[in-house]
Design a protein around this motif. Sequence first.
Motif, PDB file in Angstrom:
ATOM      1  N   ALA A 149       9.449  38.886  20.722  1.00 35.79           N
ATOM      2  CA  ALA A 149       8.032  39.421  19.609  1.00 35.79           C
ATOM      3  C   ALA A 149       7.778  38.051  18.270  1.00 35.79           C
ATOM      4  CB  ALA A 149       9.096  41.079  19.159  1.00 35.79           C
ATOM      5  N   ALA A 150       8.968  37.436  17.874  1.00 40.92           N
ATOM      6  CA  ALA A 150       8.750  37.110  16.993  1.00 40.92           C
ATOM      7  C   ALA A 150       8.031  35.435  18.033  1.00 40.92           C
ATOM      8  CB  ALA A 150       9.275  35.840  16.370  1.00 40.92           C
ATOM      9  N   SER A 151       7.470  35.715  18.916  1.00 42.14           N
ATOM     10  CA  SER A 151       7.336  33.852  19.585  1.00 42.14           C
ATOM     11  C   SER A 151       7.590  32.810  19.706  1.00 42.14           C
ATOM     12  CB  SER A 151       5.639  34.416  19.082  1.00 42.14           C
ATOM     13  OG  SER A 151       4.688  35.438  19.776  1.00 42.14           O
ATOM     14  N   LYS A 152       8.850  33.003  19.258  1.00 40.98           N
ATOM     15  CA  LYS A 152       9.917  31.947  19.349  1.00 40.98           C
ATOM     16  C   LYS A 152      10.933  31.955  20.131  1.00 40.98           C
ATOM     17  CE  LYS A 152       8.434  31.877  15.238  1.00 40.98           C
ATOM     18  NZ  LYS A 152       9.348  31.223  13.742  1.00 40.98           N
ATOM     19  N   VAL A 153      10.538  31.403  21.415  1.00 37.68           N
ATOM     20  CA  VAL A 153      11.369  31.244  22.642  1.00 37.68           C
ATOM     21  C   VAL A 153      11.289  29.537  23.350  1.00 37.68           C
ATOM     22  CG1 VAL A 153       8.921  33.177  23.131  1.00 37.68           C
ATOM     23  CG2 VAL A 153       9.177  30.852  23.755  1.00 37.68           C
ATOM     24  N   SER A 154      11.824  28.970  22.422  1.00 37.15           N
ATOM     25  CA  SER A 154      12.399  27.841  22.658  1.00 37.15           C
ATOM     26  C   SER A 154      13.855  27.998  22.974  1.00 37.15           C
ATOM     27  CB  SER A 154      11.853  26.956  21.830  1.00 37.15           C
ATOM     28  OG  SER A 154      10.686  26.378  22.064  1.00 37.15           O
ATOM     29  N   GLY A 155      14.035  28.317  22.651  1.00 36.93           N
ATOM     30  CA  GLY A 155      15.677  28.532  22.592  1.00 36.93           C
ATOM     31  C   GLY A 155      15.949  29.623  23.638  1.00 36.93           C
ATOM     32  N   LEU A 156      15.223  30.716  23.459  1.00 39.80           N
ATOM     33  CA  LEU A 156      15.619  31.582  24.694  1.00 39.80           C
ATOM     34  C   LEU A 156      15.332  30.771  26.190  1.00 39.80           C
ATOM     35  CD1 LEU A 156      15.941  34.505  25.630  1.00 39.80           C
ATOM     36  CD2 LEU A 156      13.530  34.615  25.885  1.00 39.80           C
TER      37      LEU A 156
END
Length: 519
Positions: free
Chosen positions: A167-174
Amino acid sequence: MSFMIVDKPEEAAAQEIMDQAPHDKHVSQHAAHEGSLALRNGLKLAASMILTWAVTLIVTFKLPKYLGPVFFGYFNYGEQLALSMSVFLTLGVDTYIQREIAVRPKHASEFFLGVMLARAMMLVPLIAYGSYTLHSKQPEEQIAGGLFGIAYIFYALNQTFQKTLQAASKVSGLAVANVVAKIFWGGGVFAAVTLKAPFWVLPLPLIFAEGFKAAFLFFATRNAIDLELRLDAKTTREVLKISIPFFIADIAVQLGSSIDVVVLRELMPASSPEVGWYSAARKIANLSMLLSPIMSGVLIPMMSRAKARSEDEFFKILRRGFEGVFVISLPLTLLLALGAEFWIHITIKDAFLPSTSSLIWLAPTFVFAYANVLLWLALMILDRSWTIMLVSVGGLVLLPVFIMIAVPITSSPLRPGSAGTGVAMALSLRELAVILVFLGFLRSRALDRRGAMSMLKSLGICVVVSLADWQLRRIGMHPALRLSADVLLYGVLAIVSGVVRLSDVKAVFRLIKNRKQAV
């Protein structure tokens, strides 16, 4: 005076055009940024998915060979039971997160700790119910159910972290966590099978993988949105109250996707291989759903922010997204169905060939499930939570009813795997019913003339390719060559008919090429 009366509207119109020009430019910049951001996140998630697919494929195909139909049925029953129960830990908050954190990330700190405490309290009745349910089952089913239960506690927590990061568009760690956790899980299972470990060892790698992933994603989430752990009882109660319809819908959807194995197990004798055969077909069919995290991770933030700006922009994305999902998933579904026996033969032992008919009937769920996910997300963003709940509960009720009707009709001791075929038919029929109801609520806002024509053309191409495949079977062509010819024929017809537009493909490549410039 008359001059001024006539001229004022003209001046106002001119001023309106001048004011509108920066607005249009601003909207265009927004669209370019959103497209670039969605593409980058999609590419990151796709890269991690490609790496994890290899691991998933190894485990998916290795376990049935190692366990055989009967014990694989025990294993899968325990896992599906644990997965079914884990949905009660969500409390519907994950869906709330998808909608709200995309536009106000700081809000997560106001309810995160309170939700975790509520989930801890929910564990007590779940453990009691699980113990009661497994008490009368086979020892292997008890072992699998108990160990998978531990793993899916971590899994439920990881889903919350995942939805927050998406949702926060921060998917690198994911993306990193997905790869590492899959390697832990796949490597552990592969080692256990290679060393011929006892049955109880097989669920352990999932526990370690999900536990590691939970720790990793906690820090990734904290850094991504400055997550703080503070107890705000009032906000937590408000979030849980708002999430009630999402909670009920989540329960209905999750049970609807896992209860088929549980119901089939109750209908079959304990030593029957029918559950194992159906489970193997289901595992292969479920590989098609590996793209769903990409779709939700990319489309939810994009659609949520579009809705905040303009409903017209939101529905435009929805219509093209619905068309794209259908156009992309339908040929893959057809390939899965036409090559069902071949896929089973090359991936797992021929002892599972009785699951061929189940896989054929499960193939359409590929199309229906992706479409339903997209329509679900659209209604969620539109604040139609009670609509989602009612449709989902209706779908949950329909599935066991359809199973009870279909299994007696299809079952025959002369046709191994026939009971599973009935369950697969029931599952596909339920998914079709749900998608029709969703479309009934959204109507032309989700499906316009262009999308409908693409769907009809795609279905027509499927008929042509199926007839060609039948002729190739008659002349005895090798399955690999036959399926390759099917793919080639479908591709040519899709381009010629305009289902696949070369201009759209070029636009995607341009977006990839210029994605950094659009930020």
